[in-house]
Design a protein around this motif. Structure first.
Motif, short mmCIF file in Angstrom:
data_model
loop_
_atom_site.label_atom_id
_atom_site.label_comp_id
_atom_site.label_asym_id
_atom_site.label_seq_id
_atom_site.Cartn_x
_atom_site.Cartn_y
_atom_site.Cartn_z
N SER A 60 -135.70 -56.11 -0.21
CA SER A 60 -134.68 -56.38 -1.33
C SER A 60 -135.57 -55.04 -2.07
O SER A 60 -136.16 -55.66 -2.88
CB SER A 60 -134.22 -57.83 -2.15
OG SER A 60 -134.08 -58.67 -0.93
N VAL A 61 -134.47 -54.66 -3.19
CA VAL A 61 -134.70 -53.44 -4.13
C VAL A 61 -133.85 -54.06 -5.46
O VAL A 61 -132.89 -53.88 -5.80
CB VAL A 61 -134.26 -52.10 -4.13
CG1 VAL A 61 -135.18 -51.03 -5.26
CG2 VAL A 61 -134.82 -51.77 -2.61
N TYR A 62 -134.75 -54.04 -6.71
CA TYR A 62 -134.23 -54.53 -7.53
C TYR A 62 -134.74 -53.78 -8.56
O TYR A 62 -135.31 -52.53 -7.90
CB TYR A 62 -134.99 -56.31 -8.42
CG TYR A 62 -135.16 -57.46 -7.59
CD1 TYR A 62 -133.91 -58.41 -7.40
CD2 TYR A 62 -136.16 -57.78 -6.15
CE1 TYR A 62 -133.91 -58.90 -6.26
CE2 TYR A 62 -135.99 -58.28 -5.39
CZ TYR A 62 -134.41 -59.55 -5.58
OH TYR A 62 -134.18 -60.29 -4.90
N ASP A 63 -134.39 -53.94 -10.08
CA ASP A 63 -134.40 -52.91 -11.13
C ASP A 63 -136.17 -52.50 -11.17
O ASP A 63 -136.63 -51.14 -11.25
CB ASP A 63 -134.01 -53.43 -12.36
CG ASP A 63 -132.43 -53.34 -12.53
OD1 ASP A 63 -132.17 -52.70 -11.79
OD2 ASP A 63 -131.86 -53.98 -13.37
N ILE A 66 -139.62 -54.08 -5.20
CA ILE A 66 -138.91 -53.96 -3.94
C ILE A 66 -140.12 -54.76 -3.59
O ILE A 66 -140.96 -54.93 -3.54
CB ILE A 66 -139.75 -53.02 -3.69
CG1 ILE A 66 -138.42 -52.94 -2.01
CG2 ILE A 66 -140.93 -52.59 -3.28
CD1 ILE A 66 -138.73 -51.98 -1.16
N LEU A 79 -141.60 -50.76 -9.18
CA LEU A 79 -141.58 -50.13 -8.35
C LEU A 79 -142.79 -48.58 -8.85
O LEU A 79 -142.81 -47.26 -8.70
CB LEU A 79 -140.55 -50.04 -9.47
CG LEU A 79 -138.64 -50.35 -8.39
CD1 LEU A 79 -137.46 -50.08 -8.83
CD2 LEU A 79 -139.11 -50.22 -6.45
N ARG A 137 -131.00 -45.47 3.12
CA ARG A 137 -130.13 -45.78 1.42
C ARG A 137 -131.01 -46.33 0.89
O ARG A 137 -130.99 -46.96 -0.94
CB ARG A 137 -129.10 -46.99 1.79
CG ARG A 137 -128.13 -46.82 0.88
CD ARG A 137 -127.16 -48.22 1.34
NE ARG A 137 -128.12 -49.64 0.98
CZ ARG A 137 -127.70 -50.69 2.32
NH1 ARG A 137 -126.86 -50.69 2.67
NH2 ARG A 137 -128.06 -51.92 2.22
N ILE A 138 -132.47 -47.06 1.40
CA ILE A 138 -133.23 -47.48 0.39
C ILE A 138 -133.78 -47.08 -0.53
O ILE A 138 -134.75 -47.27 -1.23
CB ILE A 138 -134.62 -48.50 1.39
CG1 ILE A 138 -133.30 -49.78 2.10
CG2 ILE A 138 -134.92 -49.38 0.80
CD1 ILE A 138 -134.08 -50.57 3.02
N SER A 140 -132.77 -43.40 -1.16
CA SER A 140 -132.29 -43.86 -2.94
C SER A 140 -132.81 -44.56 -3.48
O SER A 140 -132.05 -43.90 -4.65
CB SER A 140 -130.45 -43.09 -2.45
OG SER A 140 -130.41 -44.42 -1.71
N LEU A 141 -132.93 -45.74 -3.83
CA LEU A 141 -133.05 -46.97 -4.48
C LEU A 141 -134.13 -47.02 -5.63
O LEU A 141 -134.32 -47.49 -6.55
CB LEU A 141 -132.88 -47.87 -3.92
CG LEU A 141 -130.61 -48.28 -3.46
CD1 LEU A 141 -130.94 -49.74 -2.88
CD2 LEU A 141 -130.05 -48.12 -4.84
N LEU A 142 -134.90 -46.36 -4.84
CA LEU A 142 -136.79 -46.12 -5.24
C LEU A 142 -136.43 -44.55 -6.14
O LEU A 142 -136.01 -44.08 -5.71
CB LEU A 142 -137.08 -45.81 -4.07
CG LEU A 142 -137.34 -47.46 -3.42
CD1 LEU A 142 -138.70 -47.01 -2.28
CD2 LEU A 142 -138.12 -48.50 -3.75
#
Length: 148
Positions: A60-63, A66, A79, A137-138, A140-142
């Motif tokens: 799960s990636v949060y603001d 991770i 992060l 995709r993961i 790209s969220l980092l």
């Protein structure tokens, strides 16, 4: 699931067949076999099957972090501690990375059957590798470092 569904079903089927064979063997060939042995084996087989079906791996990636939940443990990485990321086949990013420095602690979270994954180089000489269905995709969220 950590174990693929078809493998978990095969394991459950083999355990059920073994238990059935033990019951038939007790009543047909060896009546002196203690019934408690069959009960103990049945309980242990059921527990192993439950573990096979319940072990999960989620990312799960949060603001601000991770979070990786693997089996019964949870690892959370802020992060701002992530230095670098790599994506691709796990065995390639693990073996051919320039992250192999002395004193680095490696942790791998992998799912049987998933070859793709993501690697995270983290402050404190730590590297995490984890398998994922869609590592791009993961990644790209980092956060990305600005390169000039």
């Amino acid at each position: 699931m950590v174990l693929p569904k078809n493998l978990a079903f095969i394991t459950a089927g083999i355990f059920a067949a073994t238990l059935l064979f033990m019951i038939v063997y007790k009543f047909v060939f060896y009546p002196d076999m203690p019934a408690m042995a069959i009960v103990c084996i049945a309980i242990s087989f059921i527990l192993v099957c439950l573990v096979c079906f319940l072990l999960k791996f989620t990312i799960s990636v949060y603001d601000d972090r991770i979070e990786m939940k693997y089996a019964f443990s949870t690892t959370s990485i802020p992060l701002e501690q992530i230095i670098d990321t790599r994506t691709g086949e796990l065995n390639i990013i693990k073996n051919y990375s320039d992250w192999t420095l002395k004193g680095v602690k490696y942790k791998t979270y992998s799912v049987i059957g998933l070859d793709l994954g993501i690697g995270l180089k983290v402050t404190g000489k730590r590297v995490f590798f984890m398998s994922a269905e869609d590592p791009e995709r993961i990644a790209s969220l980092l956060p990305k470092e600005e390169k000039e």
